[in-house]
Design a protein around this motif. Structure first.
Motif, PDB file in Angstrom:
ATOM      1  N   HIS A 358     -20.649 -35.977  17.477  1.00  0.00           N
ATOM      2  CA  HIS A 358     -21.106 -34.839  16.671  1.00  0.00           C
ATOM      3  C   HIS A 358     -21.921 -33.853  17.513  1.00  0.00           C
ATOM      4  O   HIS A 358     -22.763 -34.272  18.302  1.00  0.00           O
ATOM      5  CB  HIS A 358     -22.032 -35.325  15.556  1.00  0.00           C
ATOM      6  N   PHE A 408     -10.375 -25.760  13.240  1.00  0.00           N
ATOM      7  CA  PHE A 408     -11.319 -26.283  12.252  1.00  0.00           C
ATOM      8  C   PHE A 408     -10.594 -26.817  11.022  1.00  0.00           C
ATOM      9  O   PHE A 408     -11.161 -27.556  10.229  1.00  0.00           O
ATOM     10  CB  PHE A 408     -12.308 -25.186  11.823  1.00  0.00           C
ATOM     11  N   PHE A 479     -12.216 -29.655   5.137  1.00  0.00           N
ATOM     12  CA  PHE A 479     -13.542 -29.234   5.602  1.00  0.00           C
ATOM     13  C   PHE A 479     -14.475 -29.525   4.433  1.00  0.00           C
ATOM     14  O   PHE A 479     -14.027 -29.595   3.284  1.00  0.00           O
ATOM     15  CB  PHE A 479     -13.456 -27.731   5.878  1.00  0.00           C
ATOM     16  N   ILE A 496     -19.989 -35.453   9.680  1.00  0.00           N
ATOM     17  CA  ILE A 496     -18.610 -35.014   9.401  1.00  0.00           C
ATOM     18  C   ILE A 496     -17.885 -36.043   8.537  1.00  0.00           C
ATOM     19  O   ILE A 496     -18.007 -37.253   8.746  1.00  0.00           O
ATOM     20  CB  ILE A 496     -17.846 -34.795  10.730  1.00  0.00           C
ATOM     21  N   ALA A 502     -15.092 -30.852  10.885  1.00  0.00           N
ATOM     22  CA  ALA A 502     -16.344 -30.087  10.799  1.00  0.00           C
ATOM     23  C   ALA A 502     -16.881 -30.098   9.380  1.00  0.00           C
ATOM     24  O   ALA A 502     -16.147 -30.364   8.422  1.00  0.00           O
ATOM     25  CB  ALA A 502     -16.109 -28.660  11.264  1.00  0.00           C
ATOM     26  N   TYR A 532     -19.681 -30.382  14.210  1.00  0.00           N
ATOM     27  CA  TYR A 532     -18.247 -30.444  14.532  1.00  0.00           C
ATOM     28  C   TYR A 532     -17.949 -31.605  15.476  1.00  0.00           C
ATOM     29  O   TYR A 532     -18.838 -32.099  16.183  1.00  0.00           O
ATOM     30  CB  TYR A 532     -17.749 -29.111  15.111  1.00  0.00           C
ATOM     31  N   ILE A 537     -13.274 -29.734  18.923  1.00  0.00           N
ATOM     32  CA  ILE A 537     -13.812 -28.377  18.933  1.00  0.00           C
ATOM     33  C   ILE A 537     -14.839 -28.258  20.056  1.00  0.00           C
ATOM     34  O   ILE A 537     -15.734 -29.107  20.170  1.00  0.00           O
ATOM     35  CB  ILE A 537     -14.453 -28.079  17.561  1.00  0.00           C
ATOM     36  N   ALA A 542     -16.783 -23.245  18.185  1.00  0.00           N
ATOM     37  CA  ALA A 542     -17.757 -23.355  17.100  1.00  0.00           C
ATOM     38  C   ALA A 542     -18.556 -22.062  16.972  1.00  0.00           C
ATOM     39  O   ALA A 542     -18.800 -21.575  15.861  1.00  0.00           O
ATOM     40  CB  ALA A 542     -18.694 -24.531  17.361  1.00  0.00           C
TER      41      ALA A 542
END
Ligand code: COA
Length: 561
Positions: A358, A408, A479, A496, A502, A532, A537, A542
């Motif tokens: 993370h 994402f 998401f 997450i 994310a 994220y 990512i 981000a």
């Protein structure tokens, strides 16, 4: 229906073999071939399968009993005229039990063995000799799999120490060393198919000048006389060699830095070994509570429970478990069991936290205009019977940012080999309920109006609190938004909701002084945090996503673009 007595089949001459597991209970319906009992002699364990299908009416044996061929095991109620209603003798010679019993090396005392005894009758000699240890008569079984090597080159072994473990469909057996000595070469490996006479190892066997040599002489002699198989020790020797095997395990460990599975003697029946293989459990890590520290099914269950309690530590993550503290020692306590949902959430959070690297990024979105607009719309919202909170705006802006930043809106495939890009935008919203945290999912957020989103989010939150959500309403999210804005806080790092990549955390809006180039202006700033998955990512992705999101919230006209 007729009752039939099922008896112990031919054990290859073995007498007084111990029952270590009764696999059925009165009232059980068993199919032909289901295991009824697990028996264990000093050198092998075997399952006794049901020779026919039926219902168990009574059981005549218990764990710990010694049984021999012909002893009654249980009464089975079988269908009359059934093909399977074979005679007792047929029952006794069911192929599995035959092979199991025939594979009992301990039962083969009189059979020709496969040991080259290069130093035949030389136990008095002080010269070192090399012996090739071979697989003994395994009752005609061919190509039996080697499932474990218990020793490695260089190991010192005592007579009776297990060298390898063989396993057929129905039985596993340990092949013990016929001498005390040093393993000079392993001639077999895990996965090999072994038959009688297959070479296992070469051993350097010392002369008779030391205490251990005396033991060689003692234990090797009867075998030399009869040229017996490796496993064919005379009855009185078995106890002694079992004890030697147990005491020798320390020296084997200390002389060989072999893997744990090779350093520790494992005593377990075929059913337990099979179960352990299915679950990928290394039996050398399991403590046995059966006779001679034998591992029984309950030990596997206890081991798995222990793993579940401390997954990180048990998985070798090196994280020590949280100590078990008696809080009552320090004052009054009240212990409330966790709800199922709480436990599930805890497990999911832990899994995600441990599996996903993370990174959390923070930003404040200037929502002054958004809030003005929202206030202007309040009356209209009341007329429509909906509450227009910041959430629908956040949903709408997030959907647009997800559309513009496809990574994402993707998930990493389970094998980590590919990214699954989703062409739909379903967003979950964390809802705090008395029963625990739930995340209903609003589908096709990008295609819905602010009114629709306000209505649907309120409806799903209500359903969540009333525990009326259907499983489908909590699935398919791309998401998640977790809004603590109505509660408070200036920022947090949300976890997450894997396999999403994310999550957006929303904290409490605050009026802050913002420099506009000429002076500080009071602006309504909404603190946002974006966690994220850094495998998918990177920081630049981000930053772009977050900037676009903040821009859309700062100027909601952008949502129309
Ligand atoms: N800052 C300041 N006020 C906020 C706000 C924010 N970021 N977000 C909402 N509010 C206000 C709303 O405008 C509303 O005020 P109003 O009645 O004067 O308009 C009030 O807080 C209550 O809003 P709420 O009813 O909670 O609606 P919502 O749409 O903001 O949120 C849920 C809906 C379901 C997300 C919310 O009720 C909830 O359960 N939040 C908890 C989520 C959670 O537990 N997350 C933790 C995950 S680990």
């Amino acid at each position: 229906m007729t009752k039939e007595t099922i008896k112990i089949p031919d054990l290859g001459g073995g007498e007084g073999v111990e029952v270590i597991e009764v696999c059925v209970a009165v009232g059980d319906v068993v199919e032909q071939e289901d295991s009824l009992l697990v028996l264990e002699s000093d050198k092998a364990s075997m399952e006794v399968p049901a020779p026919k299908s039926g219902k168990v009416v009574s059981i005549a044996v218990s764990v710990g009993d010694s049984v021999s061929e012909g002893d009654a095991i249980l009464e089975l109620e079988v269908a009359e005229g059934s093909d399977e209603a074979a005679s007792e003798s047929e029952a006794e010679s069911a192929p599995e039990s035959e092979s199991a019993s025939e594979q009992t090396p301990a039962a083969d005392d009189d059979t020709d063995g496969g040991n080259d005894r290069a130093g035949d009758a030389q136990s008095e000699s002080t010269a070192e000799r090399t012996e090739t240890v071979k697989v003994p008569d395994v009752g005609g079984g061919e190509g039996i799999e080697v499932i474990e090597l218990c020793v490695a080159e260089g190991d010192e072994v005592s007579e009776g120490d297990s060298l390898i473990v063989l396993e057929s469909d129905k039985a596993s057996m340990e092949v013990p060393a016929p001498f005390t000595g040093v393993v000079s070469a392993m001639l077999i490996k895990v996965g090999d198919a072994a038959s009688e006479g297959t070479a296992i190892a070469e051993m350097r066997v010392a002369g008779a000048t030391s205490a251990s040599d005396a033991k060689v002489e003692q234990t090797a002699q009867p075998a030399e006389k009869a040229d017996a198989p490796v496993s064919a020790e005379p009855e009185p020797k078995r106890e002694a060699s079992a004890a030697a095997r147990e005491s020798a395990s320390t020296s084997v460990n200390s002389t060989s830095p072999a893997p744990a599975a090779q350093g520790k003697q494992v005593y377990a029946g075929p059913a337990v070994r099979k179960l352990a293989r299915e679950f990928g459990i290394d039996l050398s890590k399991v403590s046995g509570t059966g006779p001679r520290k034998r591992i029984v099914k309950e030990d596997l269950h206890a081991y798995v429970k222990q793993l579940a309690k401390a997954p990180a530590a048990a998985a070798g993550g090196g994280i020590a478990p949280i100590p078990d503290v008696d809080f009552a020692k320090f004052g009054e306590v009240d212990i409330q069991p966790l709800s199922k949902l709480d436990k599930l959430t805890a497990a999911n959070m832990h899994r995600s936290w441990l599996n996903l690297p993370h990174v959390t990024q923070f930003d404040d979105a200037d929502v002054t205009e958004l809030e003005d607009f929202r206030r202007e719309m309040k009356k209209e919202a009341e007329q429509r019977g909906v509450k227009l909170t910041p959430l629908p705006f956040l949903l709408k802006a997030a959907a647009a940012a997800l559309r513009a930043n496809a990574k994402f809106n993707a998930s990493l495939s389970a094998d980590g080999e590919s990214l699954v890009y989703k062409h739909y935008v379903h967003i979950g919203m964390a809802v705090d309920t008395p029963a625990g945290l739930v995340v209903p999912v609003i589908r096709d957020v990008d295609k819905k109006s602010l009114w629709e989103l306000a209505e649907e989010s309120a409806e799903l939150a209500k359903k969540a609190r009333e525990r009326k959500l259907k499983p489908a309403e909590m699935q398919g999210g791309c998401f998640t938004i977790s809004s603590l804005g109505s509660i408070g806080g200036t920022g947090f790092t949300p976890i997450i909701n894997a396999p999403e990549v994310a999550i957006l955390g929303v904290s409490k809006l605050a009026v802050k002084p913002v420099w506009d180039g000429d002076g500080f202006q009071p602006r309504k700033m909404l603190p946002l945090s974006l966690s994220y998955d850094h495998r998918v990512i990177n920081g630049a992705d981000a930053g772009k996503f977050f900037t676009e999101l903040a821009q859309m919230l700062a100027d909601i006209r952008r949502l129309l673009l």
